[in-house]
Design an enzyme around this catalytic site. Structure first.
Site, short mmCIF file in Angstrom:
data_model
loop_
_atom_site.label_atom_id
_atom_site.label_comp_id
_atom_site.label_asym_id
_atom_site.label_seq_id
_atom_site.Cartn_x
_atom_site.Cartn_y
_atom_site.Cartn_z
N GLU A 111 0.88 -1.16 0.00
CA GLU A 111 0.00 0.00 0.00
C GLU A 111 0.92 1.22 0.00
O GLU A 111 1.80 1.33 0.86
CB GLU A 111 -0.87 -0.01 1.26
CG GLU A 111 -2.00 0.94 1.15
CD GLU A 111 -2.88 0.98 2.40
OE1 GLU A 111 -2.78 0.07 3.26
OE2 GLU A 111 -3.65 1.95 2.51
N ARG B 54 5.16 -13.51 9.48
CA ARG B 54 5.75 -12.17 9.44
C ARG B 54 7.08 -12.16 10.15
O ARG B 54 7.29 -12.91 11.10
CB ARG B 54 4.83 -11.19 10.19
CG ARG B 54 3.88 -10.43 9.34
CD ARG B 54 3.02 -9.56 10.24
NE ARG B 54 3.32 -8.16 10.05
CZ ARG B 54 2.81 -7.43 9.06
NH1 ARG B 54 2.00 -7.97 8.18
NH2 ARG B 54 3.10 -6.15 8.95
N LYS C 42 4.23 0.41 9.59
CA LYS C 42 4.31 1.67 8.86
C LYS C 42 3.65 2.80 9.62
O LYS C 42 4.09 3.94 9.56
CB LYS C 42 3.64 1.52 7.48
CG LYS C 42 4.60 1.04 6.42
CD LYS C 42 3.97 1.13 5.05
CE LYS C 42 3.05 -0.05 4.80
NZ LYS C 42 2.46 -0.07 3.47
P1 ATP Z 1 2.77 -2.63 8.12
O1 ATP Z 1 1.96 -3.53 8.98
O2 ATP Z 1 4.19 -2.52 8.50
O3 ATP Z 1 2.15 -1.31 7.93
P2 ATP Z 1 1.60 -3.69 5.83
O4 ATP Z 1 1.40 -5.15 5.86
O5 ATP Z 1 0.44 -2.85 6.12
O6 ATP Z 1 2.83 -3.35 6.73
P3 ATP Z 1 1.67 -3.48 3.02
O7 ATP Z 1 2.06 -2.34 2.21
O8 ATP Z 1 0.25 -3.86 3.05
O9 ATP Z 1 2.18 -3.20 4.48
O10 ATP Z 1 2.58 -4.74 2.76
C1 ATP Z 1 2.87 -5.28 1.52
C2 ATP Z 1 3.19 -6.74 1.73
O11 ATP Z 1 4.29 -6.88 2.63
C3 ATP Z 1 2.03 -7.49 2.34
O12 ATP Z 1 1.78 -8.63 1.54
C4 ATP Z 1 2.50 -7.87 3.71
O13 ATP Z 1 2.01 -9.14 4.03
C5 ATP Z 1 4.00 -7.88 3.58
N1 ATP Z 1 4.64 -7.56 4.85
C6 ATP Z 1 4.55 -6.40 5.54
N2 ATP Z 1 5.24 -6.46 6.68
C7 ATP Z 1 5.81 -7.70 6.74
C8 ATP Z 1 6.64 -8.38 7.68
N3 ATP Z 1 7.04 -7.79 8.81
N4 ATP Z 1 7.04 -9.64 7.40
C9 ATP Z 1 6.65 -10.22 6.25
N5 ATP Z 1 5.86 -9.65 5.34
C10 ATP Z 1 5.44 -8.40 5.56
MG MG Z 2 -1.32 -3.39 5.02
#
Ligand code: ATP
Ligand code: MG
Length: 543
Positions: free
Chosen positions: A31, A256, A266
């Protein structure tokens, strides 16, 4: 390195063997509401490597379905970070480019009696959903006719309702034990301007509706995501099935990655940036890819670290030491080993002729001849580390300079400290020493064993440098707010000297400062004012 076996690879192999798929297509779907962090690196590497090893490809798809938090600077930054990590997406797509098709598919759901416009106020709707122990209650708008729903949904699109006045919901099962299946919202109203579509839309698809459609539209075969989406999988499959998408992606979840004492959401990282607790998304203390890059981490080190954490179906936490070890491993042969003095103290060699300068040719890295060599100066005036001197040798374990003791200077001579000059506060400001010209390293045998070997820089040619050191950004205490747990002492600055050969170094050059650590030339470094960031200290501290 990237060919390690894991459960996702096994699934893909099975799908290829059975003929279910001929080509493997994955996607990385961030995102664009922030910069990528090292947790994302696990997702990126998993997505790309899972496809690459089978000759397939990966799309970068911005999951830009939430207009209020997204921005073009993140769009640019994300692609830059992915490329820096070493991956090139086959296509760069925006979920918002599929809004029309998503809308059409929602209309199809309405026509099939599988979606309805609900005017129940949000708080009431939340109550009606029940909880794990209590089944939900059906909305009084659930049985609106197809015609009425079609008209109301069109009115939503046309901006006839206010934000929050109504939503489009899937009609699934209000008593499902899986809360995600209790008539989840599919569309909501927002009049925020969208970074890509501007004011064209005022209804936006919810993640759980949009994501499966995005995957299906692109023909993604394996949709890899982190574990928190496991409970959403039945809904994912429902959306793909009921919207009658011709290609059917399969969602597979992986654990994760977290890192000890590191904030990785984020939302929190953005809070640190927006409240100016850090200098920006690429602050060298940040666990963002841009921060790690500025600090001096290499993509090779990050990839090796991610692989070393393994990929499993459960969430995992890695120690910072693993990340640090990975960068040391990577830089050990790549980085030039040079001399820098961080806390300088003057040494004057009383028996060395004033005005004379010698140059010693020294290889940059004894373990990697390819890095070549440079000439380092030597004269009457030197700097050594203040830490490498005590007036009185405390015990026999002490292996540095002290009064009446002799040490070897790397690549140069033995020197012996004879006298100390103090300032009026009693601090040592200068050491008067003598050198022994018969001890030039490499030039013949000498029988005396010096009290250790220390580094130095020649003072008249030394280049002043600002040196940034970083500690943990966050104190490890879950009860504190982000503001309270922020470590205000996490960035310290020292003014030292580096050897002459570094005079024209440019940002992102990386060095081992002998006996100190690995350093990266900061992006703010200029020829007239060098700035270095400590990446990691050397593993075993010499003291
Ligand atoms: P955050 O929780 O840090 O805001 P997010 O999951 O909201 O991260 P996205 O932009 O939606 O951020 O993430 C893109 C991809 O990265 C998603 O498929 C998510 O599953 C993966 N991702 C994000 N953080 C992690 C992590 N700590 N370990 C593994 N995969 C991750
Ligand atoms: Mg997300």
């Amino acid at each position: 390195m990237e060919n390690t076996s894991n459960f996702i690879k096994t699934i893909i192999e099975t799908d290829l063997a059975s003929g279910k798929h001929k080509e493997i297509i994955t996607r990385f779907p961030p995102e664009p509401n922030g910069f990528l962090h090292i947790g994302h690196a696990r997702a990126i590497i998993t997505d790309f490597e899972s496809a690459i090893q089978f000759g397939g490809y990966t799309n970068l798809r911005y999951d830009d379905t939430n207009p209020s938090k997204e921005d073009d600077i993140y769009v640019k930054g994300i692609l830059e970070d992915i490329r820096w990590l070493g991956y090139e997406p086959k296509n760069v797509f925006f979920a918002s480019d599929y809004f029309e098709e998503m809308y059409e598919r929602a209309v199809l759901l309405i026509k099939k009696g599988l979606a309805y416009v609900d005017h129940t106020p949000a708080d009431e709707m939340a109550k009606e959903r029940g909880n794990i122990n209590t089944p939900g209650k059906e909305s009084k708008f659930r049985n609106r006719s197809v015609e009425e729903n079609l008209e109301l949904f069109k009115m939503m699109r046309d901006g006839k309702f206010k934000e929050g006045e109504c939503v489009l919901r899937a009609k699934i099962d209000m008593s499902s034990p899986n809360m995600n299946m209790r008539d989840p919202a599919l569309y909501r109203i927002s009049f925020a301007e969208h970074h890509n579509t501007g004011k064209k839309w005022c209804i936006y698809p919810m993640y759980d509706y949009a994501h499966p459609l995005e995957d299906a539209i692109e023909g993604i075969t394996h949709s890899l995501c982190s574990l928190e989406f496991e409970d959403h999988r039945p809904l994912y499959d429902w959306v793909v099935r009921e919207t009658e998408m011709p290609k059917i992606p399969r969602q597979i979840e992986f654990g994760r990655l977290s890192i000890e004492n590191t904030v990785m959401s984020k939302r929190l990282l953005r809070e640190l940036v927006e409240s100016n607790m850090v200098t920006g998304w690429d602050d060298p203390r940040m666990p963002t890819l841009s921060g790690l890059r500025r600090r001096g981490y290499t993509p090779e080190a990050i990839r090796a670290f991610i692989v070393s954490t393994g990929l499993s179906k459960v969430n995992s936490t890695a120690g910072n030491d693993m990340l640090e070890a990975a960068v040391r491993d990577d830089l050990s042969l790549k980085a030039k080993r040079v001399m820098a003095v961080i806390n300088p103290i003057k040494v004057t060699l009383t028996n060395y002729p004033e005005g004379k300068i010698e140059y010693f040719e020294v290889p940059y890295n004894q373990d990697n001849e390819e890095l070549g060599s440079r000439k380092i100066p030597f004269s009457k005036h030197l700097y050594i580390e203040a830490d490498d001197f005590v007036v009185t040798k405390p015990n026999n374990k002490y292996k540095r300079l002290a009064l009446n003791e002799e040490v070897r200077l790397f690549h140069a001579y033995f020197i012996k400290a004879n006298e100390v000059k103090y300032d009026k506060d009693g601090s040592v400001i200068e050491i008067l020493a003598t050198y022994d010209e018969n001890t030039r390293s490499g030039s013949g045998f000498n029988e005396r064993k010096p009290n250790g070997t220390i580094h130095y820089v020649e003072a008249t040619k030394a280049v002043p440098a600002k040196l940034n050191f970083f500690g943990p950004m966050i104190h490890d205490d879950e009860d504190l707010s982000l503001q309270e747990s922020f470590n205000k002492d996490s960035w310290t600055i020292k003014n030292g000297y580096v050897e002459e050969s570094l005079e024209s170094t440019i940002p992102q050059d990386k060095y081992q400062f002998m006996r100190n650590g690995y350093f990266n030339v900061d992006r703010e470094s200029k020829k007239e004012s060098l700035v270095f960031n400590e990446i990691v200290p050397l593993k075993s501290s010499y003291k």
